[in-house]
Design an enzyme around this catalytic site. Structure first.
Site, PDB file in Angstrom:
ATOM      1  N   HIS A 111      -2.643   6.463   4.436  1.00 19.41           N
ATOM      2  CA  HIS A 111      -1.253   6.446   4.627  1.00 19.41           C
ATOM      3  C   HIS A 111      -0.620   8.056   4.121  1.00 19.41           C
ATOM      4  CE1 HIS A 111      -1.208   2.312   5.877  1.00 19.41           C
ATOM      5  NE2 HIS A 111      -0.678   1.904   4.933  1.00 19.41           N
ATOM      6  N   CYS A 139       0.743  -1.354  -0.168  1.00 19.15           N
ATOM      7  CA  CYS A 139       0.033   0.079   0.089  1.00 19.15           C
ATOM      8  C   CYS A 139       0.857   1.095   0.034  1.00 19.15           C
ATOM      9  CB  CYS A 139      -0.742  -0.015   1.079  1.00 19.15           C
ATOM     10  SG  CYS A 139      -0.210  -0.547   2.775  1.00 19.15           S
TER      11      CYS A 139
END
Length: 344
Positions: free
Chosen positions: A242, A130
């Protein structure tokens, strides 16, 4: 006729997101099969305005499936992905199991879609980590213009990257702090509520963690093996999305204004960069969105041809589920596969 799509790991965070995204994007599927382990058999999951009953992976006839979106963890993928591919379905795997296999393409469609043709060797396509996915989306247009020599990245990674138990732990610890209950640590090595943990995945012999290693080797495989990259990956008390603070050393000069314009035109990128309070994107705003957001673009005077920037993206979407669905769309749009029912 449309395609038959199986989502393995349909009861997990990413699996549920895959189902949502298939519906949102109007994916050309006549059949969507929710799949998980035997213990989840019969569980119901949402797919648009429909409800799907989860099937155990052992009970699915994958010879009738065209595309399998796999998000059930490394051990399940290692055992089942080759079997599913052998049955004739193309596997798009979200685990780290196949990413560095030279016979498995590692794909971010905005960056290296042409490499997808390599799927024919094993019938498997790997989804990157990710934190890597959002990074390379932002780096690709810069690299095309000025060639990146070196990347220094510090990540601020949400707890959803560690699964539902990690999200529950952040919630429970935060509540415990407010009501003065004992703070229990289960999923993380240290308390995550009101804290940051500079440790994701296992430590390696050189002192880096495996998460940091993944970012390095995956960026090289996806973007350019000549790029040097060093990462420090940190878990922060955020539920989803994130963030990354990135410093670049380029071969050629590139001003912040030029970089801003390049990124504004780049696929998958959305620049939000006003030099004023609030003129940037935070994880809160990025959650539920498809774009990779880029803010704080500025020149770095400490190195020749230096740039710095702030990158934020929803790790469950672009970092996992959305990227997998986009890969499936590339297979279809480039006519690399056809529906078995249609072929019959």
């Amino acid at each position: 006729m449309g395609y038959s799509v199986a989502v393995v790991g349909a009861t997990g965070n990413v699996g549920r997101e895959m189902l949502d995204i298939l519906e949102e994007r109007g994916f050309p599927a006549d059949e969507v099969i929710a799949v998980a382990s035997r213990r989840s058999q019969g569980t119901e999951v949402s797919f648009g305005d429909r409800t799907l009953k989860v099937k155990a992976i052992e009970n699915v006839d994958f010879s009738k499936v065209d595309i399998c979106l796999m998000s059930a963890g490394g051990a399940v993928s290692k055992e089942w992905s080759p079997k599913i591919a052998a049955a004739g379905a193309v596997v798009i795997d979200n685990s780290s199991t196949w990413r560095m296999d030279p016979d498995v393409p590692l794909i971010v469609p905005e960056v290296n879609a042409d490499a997808i043709v390599g799927f024919r060797k094993k019938g498997i396509i790997a989804n990157p980590n990710c934190s890597t996915a959002q990074l390379v989306v932002a780096l690709k247009p810069i690299h095309d213009r000025a060639r990146i020599r070196r990347v220094v990245v510090s990540t601020y990674q949400s707890v959803s990257g560690a699964g539902k138990e990690a999200m529950d732990e952040l919630f429970e610890q935060t509540r415990a702090v407010f009501v003065s209950d004992p703070v229990e640590t289960k999923k993380f090595p240290k308390r995550i509520a009101f804290n940051v943990i500079p440790h994701i995945d296992v430590f390696m012999d050189d002192g880096f963690t495996k998460e940091e290693w993944k970012m390095t080797v995956e960026t090289k495989k996806i973007l350019d093996p000549k790029i040097k990259l060093t990462a420090t990956c940190v878990r922060v008390p955020v539920f989803v999305s994130h963030s990354e603070a990135v410093s670049l050393e380029l071969e050629s000069p590139l001003s912040a204004d030029e970089a801003r314009e390049i990124l504004r035109e780049a696929p998958g990128c959305l620049v939000v960069d006003k030099r004023e309070p609030g003129g940037y994107v935070t994880p809160y705003e990025a959650t539920g969105e498809d774009a990779t957001y880029i803010s704080r673009i500025r020149e770095d005077p400490t190195v020749d041809n230096g740039l710095a920037m702030w990158i934020v993206s929803d790790n469950l979407r672009k970092g996992a589920a959305l990227n997998a669905v986009q890969i499936a769309e590339v297979l279809i749009n480039r006519k690399l596969i056809e529906a078995k029912q249609q072929a019959a």
